[in-house]
Design a protein around this motif. Structure first.
Motif, mmCIF file in Angstrom:
data_model
loop_
_atom_site.group_PDB
_atom_site.id
_atom_site.type_symbol
_atom_site.label_atom_id
_atom_site.label_comp_id
_atom_site.label_asym_id
_atom_site.label_seq_id
_atom_site.Cartn_x
_atom_site.Cartn_y
_atom_site.Cartn_z
ATOM 1 N N VAL A 1 55.778 58.882 26.284
ATOM 2 C CA VAL A 1 54.607 58.263 26.912
ATOM 3 C C VAL A 1 53.450 59.249 26.880
ATOM 4 O O VAL A 1 53.622 60.447 27.128
ATOM 5 N N ARG A 2 52.253 58.734 26.565
ATOM 6 C CA ARG A 2 51.068 59.597 26.566
ATOM 7 C C ARG A 2 49.815 58.744 26.674
ATOM 8 O O ARG A 2 49.717 57.684 26.034
ATOM 9 N N SER A 3 48.880 59.195 27.486
ATOM 10 C CA SER A 3 47.573 58.541 27.590
ATOM 11 C C SER A 3 46.568 59.552 28.108
ATOM 12 O O SER A 3 46.927 60.650 28.531
ATOM 13 N N LYS B 1 47.332 55.565 32.297
ATOM 14 C CA LYS B 1 47.631 54.136 32.260
ATOM 15 C C LYS B 1 48.953 53.853 31.542
ATOM 16 O O LYS B 1 49.731 53.003 31.974
ATOM 17 N N ALA B 2 49.216 54.568 30.463
ATOM 18 C CA ALA B 2 50.484 54.363 29.757
ATOM 19 C C ALA B 2 51.656 54.738 30.649
ATOM 20 O O ALA B 2 52.696 54.056 30.647
ATOM 21 N N GLU B 3 51.509 55.811 31.414
ATOM 22 C CA GLU B 3 52.562 56.232 32.336
ATOM 23 C C GLU B 3 52.807 55.159 33.400
ATOM 24 O O GLU B 3 53.958 54.845 33.733
ATOM 25 N N HIS C 1 58.655 55.361 16.763
ATOM 26 C CA HIS C 1 57.690 55.957 17.685
ATOM 27 C C HIS C 1 56.591 54.936 17.994
ATOM 28 O O HIS C 1 56.220 54.131 17.136
ATOM 29 N N PRO C 2 56.038 54.945 19.211
ATOM 30 C CA PRO C 2 55.007 53.956 19.526
ATOM 31 C C PRO C 2 53.797 53.999 18.595
ATOM 32 O O PRO C 2 53.164 52.961 18.363
ATOM 33 N N THR C 3 53.480 55.160 18.027
ATOM 34 C CA THR C 3 52.355 55.214 17.091
ATOM 35 C C THR C 3 52.706 54.583 15.738
ATOM 36 O O THR C 3 51.819 54.378 14.917
ATOM 37 N N LEU D 1 55.350 54.188 25.012
ATOM 38 C CA LEU D 1 53.944 53.764 25.003
ATOM 39 C C LEU D 1 53.051 54.975 24.759
ATOM 40 O O LEU D 1 53.201 56.007 25.403
ATOM 41 N N ASP D 2 52.122 54.828 23.833
ATOM 42 C CA ASP D 2 51.174 55.896 23.525
ATOM 43 C C ASP D 2 49.782 55.289 23.432
ATOM 44 O O ASP D 2 49.446 54.646 22.441
ATOM 45 N N TYR D 3 48.988 55.486 24.473
ATOM 46 C CA TYR D 3 47.607 55.017 24.468
ATOM 47 C C TYR D 3 46.648 56.146 24.118
ATOM 48 O O TYR D 3 45.441 55.943 24.085
#
Length: 258
Positions: free
Chosen positions: A123-125, A129-131, A57-59, A89-91
């Motif tokens: 994807v999460r932000s 921006k991550a999207e 997972h990105p985290t 991507l997870d911002y």
């Protein structure tokens, strides 16, 4: 019904027992192990109509190392594994690890292509921006089989996903009253690209919002998808079952391997 994204290893023992009692209602479930500490348990849960995906997972991208890469490749070649992920991507939670997230994403994308497995993307932000970054990544790398997990309806990601032939997987938020834009996306996307999921134990649909989710609750998301597409429940069920079988290559609705 098919739940294309669950985390059975996150369930408490009594919750898992309940989920397993309802597995007969489902054609298939994909349970995803999202870091090295969870891969073994995820594989152990992948029995009967439950299949597995393994990924970082990105985290958890900061855990990537040569040893973790080797272990992930090992687990990814197990018979019950049908996808790599979730990666992405997870911002929202860990924006400071963007570089590590991209490195982990690139490795998992290469592994998915090497093993001819679909790539499941998270994807999460807070600001989109991550999207936007993931949309750019998709257009640059163009993975052969990719799933946009818990699709949020972000326009750039929708456009990029369509260009690369992605699958769009809808979770509980499709049922939330405020998400009319998401329902409009579900209405216009190509029918052969539609999937449904629960993200168990997260993202519960109405009427279970506020409680922990289970794979058989995918019924409520599927009902909403059928409604917005103007389909009967049986038609939406057959459609998403078929799409999931084509993507993950388990038994198709007719009982044969596609």
């Amino acid at each position: 019904m098919t739940d294309t994204h669950a985390h059975l290893d996150f369930l408490e023992p009594e919750e898992l027992e309940e989920a397993q009692r309802h597995l007969g209602e489902l054609r298939a479930v994909l349970t995803l192990g999202v870091d090295p500490s969870r891969w073994e348990k995820t594989l152990n849960l992948a029995q009967g109509n439950v299949y597995a995906a393994v990924g970082l997972h990105p985290t958890s991208a900061h855990l990537l190392s040569p040893e973790v890469m080797e272990a992930l490749r090992h687990y990814a070649q197990k018979e019950r594994v049908r996808a790599i992920g979730e990666t992405g991507l997870d911002y929202y939670w860990t924006p400071e690890t963007k570089a590590a997230q991209l490195k982990a994403l690139d490795f998992q994308a290469a592994l998915a292509e090497e093993l001819d497995l679909p790539l499941v993307l998270h994807v999460r932000s807070r600001d989109g921006k991550a999207e936007e970054d993931l949309a750019g990544w998709l257009l640059l790398h163009r993975p052969k089989r990719v799933v946009l997990h818990a699709f949020s309806g972000h326009p750039a990601l929708e456009e990029a996903g369509l260009k690369v032939g992605a699958y769009f997987s809808f979770a509980g938020p499709l049922t939330y009253k405020k998400n009319e834009a998401l329902r409009e996306a579900a209405k216009r996307l190509p029918e052969e690209r539609l999937l449904v999921e629960t993200d168990t134990p997260f993202l519960p649909p109405e009427p279970h919002r506020g409680r922990r989710n289970r794979p058989h609750h995918v019924r409520f998301t599927l009902e909403k998808l059928a409604e917005v597409r103007g389909l009967s429940f049986a038609e939406a069920e057959a459609l998403t079952d078929w799409n999931a079988a084509a993507c993950f290559r388990w038994l198709d609705p007719g009982g044969t391997n596609p």
